[in-house]
Design a protein around this motif. Structure first.
Motif, PDB file in Angstrom:
ATOM      1  N   ARG A   1       0.862  -1.188   0.000  1.00  0.00           N
ATOM      2  CA  ARG A   1       0.000   0.000   0.000  1.00  0.00           C
ATOM      3  C   ARG A   1       0.891   1.228   0.000  1.00  0.00           C
ATOM      4  NH1 ARG A   1      -5.091  -1.730   1.533  1.00  0.00           N
ATOM      5  NH2 ARG A   1      -5.105  -3.808   2.399  1.00  0.00           N
ATOM      6  N   LEU A   2       0.405   2.280  -0.649  1.00  0.00           N
ATOM      7  CA  LEU A   2       1.110   3.556  -0.642  1.00  0.00           C
ATOM      8  C   LEU A   2       0.404   4.472   0.348  1.00  0.00           C
ATOM      9  CD1 LEU A   2       3.286   5.476  -1.774  1.00  0.00           C
ATOM     10  CD2 LEU A   2       1.612   6.162  -3.508  1.00  0.00           C
ATOM     11  N   LEU A   3       1.165   4.995   1.298  1.00  0.00           N
ATOM     12  CA  LEU A   3       0.637   5.934   2.280  1.00  0.00           C
ATOM     13  C   LEU A   3       1.196   7.306   1.945  1.00  0.00           C
ATOM     14  CD1 LEU A   3       1.314   3.836   5.507  1.00  0.00           C
ATOM     15  CD2 LEU A   3      -0.693   3.767   3.998  1.00  0.00           C
ATOM     16  N   VAL A   4       0.312   8.268   1.719  1.00  0.00           N
ATOM     17  CA  VAL A   4       0.720   9.632   1.400  1.00  0.00           C
ATOM     18  C   VAL A   4       0.512  10.470   2.662  1.00  0.00           C
ATOM     19  CG1 VAL A   4       0.357  11.620  -0.099  1.00  0.00           C
ATOM     20  CG2 VAL A   4       0.035   9.297  -1.004  1.00  0.00           C
TER      21      VAL A   4
ATOM     22  N   ASP B   1       4.718   1.541   1.296  1.00  0.00           N
ATOM     23  CA  ASP B   1       5.598   2.574   0.798  1.00  0.00           C
ATOM     24  C   ASP B   1       4.994   3.884   1.279  1.00  0.00           C
ATOM     25  OD1 ASP B   1       6.920   0.541  -0.450  1.00  0.00           O
ATOM     26  OD2 ASP B   1       6.446   1.172  -2.477  1.00  0.00           O
TER      27      ASP B   1
ATOM     28  N   TRP C   1       1.364   5.055  -8.589  1.00  0.00           N
ATOM     29  CA  TRP C   1       0.183   4.837  -7.764  1.00  0.00           C
ATOM     30  C   TRP C   1      -0.684   3.683  -8.261  1.00  0.00           C
ATOM     31  CZ3 TRP C   1      -2.238   9.774  -5.314  1.00  0.00           C
ATOM     32  CH2 TRP C   1      -1.223  10.568  -4.779  1.00  0.00           C
ATOM     33  N   THR C   2      -0.668   3.414  -9.550  1.00  0.00           N
ATOM     34  CA  THR C   2      -1.534   2.355 -10.097  1.00  0.00           C
ATOM     35  C   THR C   2      -1.022   0.960  -9.763  1.00  0.00           C
ATOM     36  OG1 THR C   2      -0.346   2.295 -12.213  1.00  0.00           O
ATOM     37  CG2 THR C   2      -2.201   3.848 -12.018  1.00  0.00           C
TER      38      THR C   2
ATOM     39  N   TYR D   1      -0.208  -0.177  -6.791  1.00  0.00           N
ATOM     40  CA  TYR D   1      -0.439  -0.521  -5.388  1.00  0.00           C
ATOM     41  C   TYR D   1      -1.832  -1.095  -5.176  1.00  0.00           C
ATOM     42  CZ  TYR D   1       3.809   1.978  -4.278  1.00  0.00           C
ATOM     43  OH  TYR D   1       5.115   2.379  -4.213  1.00  0.00           O
TER      44      TYR D   1
ATOM     45  N   VAL E   1      -4.048   3.255  -2.186  1.00  0.00           N
ATOM     46  CA  VAL E   1      -3.341   4.496  -1.885  1.00  0.00           C
ATOM     47  C   VAL E   1      -4.157   5.191  -0.811  1.00  0.00           C
ATOM     48  CG1 VAL E   1      -2.560   6.720  -2.778  1.00  0.00           C
ATOM     49  CG2 VAL E   1      -2.439   4.679  -4.240  1.00  0.00           C
ATOM     50  N   HIS E   2      -3.505   5.518   0.287  1.00  0.00           N
ATOM     51  CA  HIS E   2      -4.205   6.078   1.454  1.00  0.00           C
ATOM     52  C   HIS E   2      -3.550   7.382   1.861  1.00  0.00           C
ATOM     53  CE1 HIS E   2      -6.084   2.142   1.818  1.00  0.00           C
ATOM     54  NE2 HIS E   2      -4.878   1.636   1.616  1.00  0.00           N
TER      55      HIS E   2
END
Length: 130
Positions: free
Chosen positions: A7-10, A41, A121-122, A124, A127-128
């Motif tokens: 997962r991508l954490l922003v 990530d 982003w695509t 993952y 994306v959170h």
């Protein structure tokens, strides 16, 4: 290329938390997601890029009357732990430019997200925005 289980954490806000959040700040949540969800990530943007500063960790303490509260969140230390636990961390180059003072300003292992590369982003599972 990230694997699709990650997962991508922003993280954009650098709010450290306060007495009420001293045991569960945003990077604590990121560590738990990393541990429980098969890896994360992290993309630091805005003021949150200051979490990646390599300088000495400031002492997180608050004095209230005669009592000193020293269990406040320490984002730089938490980010070091995340890197040691195989989280991948990017810091947005345009935001780094606002704070950076030299080539060694960013923690080792933190990647720069800019024209030369940034997370896709695509790729993952999710994306959170935290």
């Amino acid at each position: 290329m990230p694997d699709t289980r990650r997962r991508l954490l922003v993280i954009e806000r650098a709010y450290r938390g306060a007495v009420e959040t001293q045991f569960a700040d945003v990077l604590y949540l990121a560590r738990e997601l990393n541990r429980q969800q098969g890896g994360v990530d992290i993309l630091l943007r805005g003021l949150a890029v200051t979490f990646a500063a390599a300088g000495p960790v400031p002492r997180a303490a608050l004095r209230i009357g005669r009592r000193e509260l020293d269990t406040l969140p320490a984002p730089r230390e938490a980010l070091r732990v995340l890197l040691a636990e195989d989280a991948r961390v990017w810091a947005e180059e345009s935001d780094l430019a606002r704070f950076e003072t030299g080539p060694d300003w960013v923690l080792p292992g933190v990647r720069r997200a800019g024209p030369a590369g940034r997370p896709d982003w695509t790729a993952y599972q999710g994306v959170h925005f935290l």
